[in-house]
Design an enzyme around this catalytic site. Structure first.
Site, mmCIF file in Angstrom:
data_model
loop_
_atom_site.group_PDB
_atom_site.id
_atom_site.type_symbol
_atom_site.label_atom_id
_atom_site.label_comp_id
_atom_site.label_asym_id
_atom_site.label_seq_id
_atom_site.Cartn_x
_atom_site.Cartn_y
_atom_site.Cartn_z
ATOM 1 C CG ASN A 1 35.453 33.845 47.533
ATOM 2 O OD1 ASN A 1 36.606 34.265 47.473
ATOM 3 N ND2 ASN A 1 35.105 32.819 48.290
ATOM 4 C CB SER B 1 44.223 32.015 49.664
ATOM 5 O OG SER B 1 43.167 32.815 49.168
ATOM 6 N N GLY C 1 40.880 26.686 53.256
ATOM 7 C CA GLY C 1 41.199 27.332 54.532
ATOM 8 C C GLY C 1 40.215 28.447 54.799
ATOM 9 C CG ASP D 1 38.145 31.312 45.638
ATOM 10 O OD1 ASP D 1 36.998 31.277 45.135
ATOM 11 O OD2 ASP D 1 38.361 31.118 46.861
ATOM 12 C CE LYS E 1 37.192 27.376 52.075
ATOM 13 N NZ LYS E 1 36.515 28.642 51.726
ATOM 14 C CE LYS F 1 39.996 34.252 48.405
ATOM 15 N NZ LYS F 1 38.860 33.291 48.501
ATOM 16 C CD GLU G 1 38.271 28.021 45.892
ATOM 17 O OE1 GLU G 1 39.482 28.158 45.621
ATOM 18 O OE2 GLU G 1 37.837 28.033 47.058
ATOM 19 C CE LYS H 1 41.517 30.441 47.177
ATOM 20 N NZ LYS H 1 40.714 29.498 47.988
ATOM 21 C CG ASP I 1 34.854 27.417 48.960
ATOM 22 O OD1 ASP I 1 34.262 26.865 49.898
ATOM 23 O OD2 ASP I 1 35.636 28.374 49.149
HETATM 24 O O1 OSB Z 1 36.940 31.162 49.468
HETATM 25 O O2 OSB Z 1 38.572 29.959 50.058
HETATM 26 C C1 OSB Z 1 37.847 30.918 50.258
HETATM 27 C C2 OSB Z 1 39.135 32.895 53.248
HETATM 28 C C3 OSB Z 1 37.936 33.243 53.868
HETATM 29 C C4 OSB Z 1 36.761 32.867 53.294
HETATM 30 C C5 OSB Z 1 36.764 32.149 52.098
HETATM 31 C C6 OSB Z 1 37.948 31.780 51.490
HETATM 32 C C7 OSB Z 1 39.159 32.199 52.058
HETATM 33 C C8 OSB Z 1 40.454 31.958 51.472
HETATM 34 C C9 OSB Z 1 41.628 31.916 52.433
HETATM 35 O O3 OSB Z 1 40.655 31.899 50.293
HETATM 36 C C10 OSB Z 1 42.083 30.560 52.668
HETATM 37 C C11 OSB Z 1 43.127 30.463 53.750
HETATM 38 O O4 OSB Z 1 42.783 30.330 54.941
HETATM 39 O O5 OSB Z 1 44.304 30.463 53.411
HETATM 40 MG MG MG Z 2 36.966 29.679 47.962
#
Ligand code: OSB
Ligand code: MG
Length: 377
Positions: free
Chosen positions: A194, A139, A294, A192, A266, A167, A217, A165, A242
């Site tokens: 969020n 990520s 993760g 992703d 997760k 962000k 995502e 991936k 997610d």
């Molecule tokens: O949205 O997947 C997520 C890290 C912290 C909080 C949310 C996310 C993430 C990541 C990192 O994308 C994932 C990782 O641990 O590699």
């Molecule tokens: Mg995510």
């Protein structure tokens, strides 16, 4: 269960780990990782749990400060008073309290690890892993410039990561994706958000369809399940959820509503590895591909995630990366990437333990909560 096996106590430890580089998402920039570690000690073994709650209530309502209080005031006393050493009984014992799934999951992880270390079974065996290693994915945070992003992604590809991936957020989406596609061709690529967009952004997000992404995502809000269904109808890019998926039931509902065609699993977000397995099973029953997410875990959670990622329905590469992705020095022996894969640990329980010296070096606070003396004597 061994006759007379009782819980002796649970240690709650707050640690703060420096990150190798700032990790920026649509909800903020992280430069350190705050972790609550639990060490459950029973007559037969000790087990480790890692709470994935963030430093602030930005990814989810649950965060370290609130999680610490909730664990100390409610969850740990309940588990100690009932002397629960059977992992299957942790979630039922905590069910009367709403939310705090990451804290509940960490406690279940510690009890599960203790039990498995006593029986000699690994997390992978207990969860039903079918692979000895899993493809590594990474990520990649939002950066100051697209040039910096291209260089960073190039470095990860050189290390062997099989899936990237990115962000994204409004103002950092089409251009970074276009430049990564131009620079690296037909790599496995996904994004992703969020929860950074609204349904009003549907026409904009549809422009991502040109880039052959594996998925997008959580484009919309955590509770915008119907809006995700509407967005999914308007996009060719598959929608993956997610934040919205907080349980196996939530997964079943979202799938039935057409809100997603892929699910990120997760363990912390759904209340533990046992519920994560049930989310996996619900998705498999619906023919929905899943992958392991993760939460910037230390080697403890990272090892458990490698086991979870080896379940049969995990048909897409996860956010399963080496310790070096986030940490110069991990708490455990580092999780490594080899030939584009991360190995599923084979030792009892998590298969790894923290290094005592390293653990002390990053510890902010720690407290031993003994089982009730009246019960223990
Ligand atoms: O949205 O997947 C997520 C890290 C912290 C909080 C949310 C996310 C993430 C990541 C990192 O994308 C994932 C990782 O641990 O590699
Ligand atoms: Mg995510």
């Amino acid at each position: 269960m061994a006759e007379g096996n009782r819980l002796r106590g649970i240690e709650v430890r707050q640690v703060r780990m420096p990150l190798v580089s700032p990790f920026r998402t649509s909800f903020g920039t992280q430069t350190t990782k705050d972790v609550i570690l639990l060490r459950a000690v029973s007559d037969e073994a000790e087990g480790w749990g890692e709470c994935v709650a963030g430093s602030d209530p930005l990814y989810a309502p649950e965060y370290v400060g609130a999680a610490l209080l909730t664990l100390r005031d409610y969850f740990i006393p309940a588990i100690l008073d009932q002397s629960i050493v059977d992992p299957a009984l942790v979630a039922p014992a905590l069910d009367l309290w709403k939310g705090y799934r990451m804290s509940k999951g960490a406690l279940e992880m510690a009890i599960l690890d203790a039990r498995l270390r006593a029986t000699g079974q690994s997390f992978g065996e207990a969860l039903g892993a079918v692979h000895a290693r899993v493809p590594a994915g990474v990520s990649v945070g939002i950066m100051n410039t697209v040039d910096e992003l291209v260089e960073t992604v190039g470095g990860y590809l050189d290390e062997g990561y099989q899936r990237i991936k990115l962000k994204i957020e409004p103002g950092w989406d089409l251009e970074p994706v276009r430049r990564i596609r131009d620079a690296f061709g037909a790599i496995q690529l996904q994004v992703d958000a969020n929860a950074a967009y609204t349904l009003g952004d549907a026409n904009h997000l549809r422009k991502l369809d040109a880039f052959d992404l594996l998925l997008i995502e959580q484009p919309l809000g955590d509770e915008d399940v119907l809006a995700h269904a509407e967005l999914a109808r308007r996009l060719e890019t598959p929608v993956c959820l997610d934040e919205s998926i907080t349980s196996a039931r939530a997964a079943a509902d979202a799938i039935s509503l057409g809100a997603c065609s892929i699910v990120n699993i997760k363990a912390g977000r759904v209340g533990g590895y046992l519920e994560a397995r049930r989310v996996h099973d619900v998705c498999v029953a619906h023919g929905v591909p899943v992958w392991c997410g993760g939460m910037v875990e230390t080697g403890l959670g990272r090892s458990a995630n490698a086991a979870l990622a080896a379940l049969p329905g995990m048909t897409l590469p996860g956010d399963v990366s080496a310790s070096s992705r986030f940490y110069t020095e991990d708490l455990t022996e580092p999780v490594v990437i080899e030939d584009g894969h991360v190995a599923v640990p084979t030792g009892p329980g998590l298969g790894v333990v923290p290094d005592a010296g390293r653990l002390d070096a990053v510890t902010v606070s720690s407290e031993w909560i003994p089982a009730n003396r009246r019960l223990a004597s």
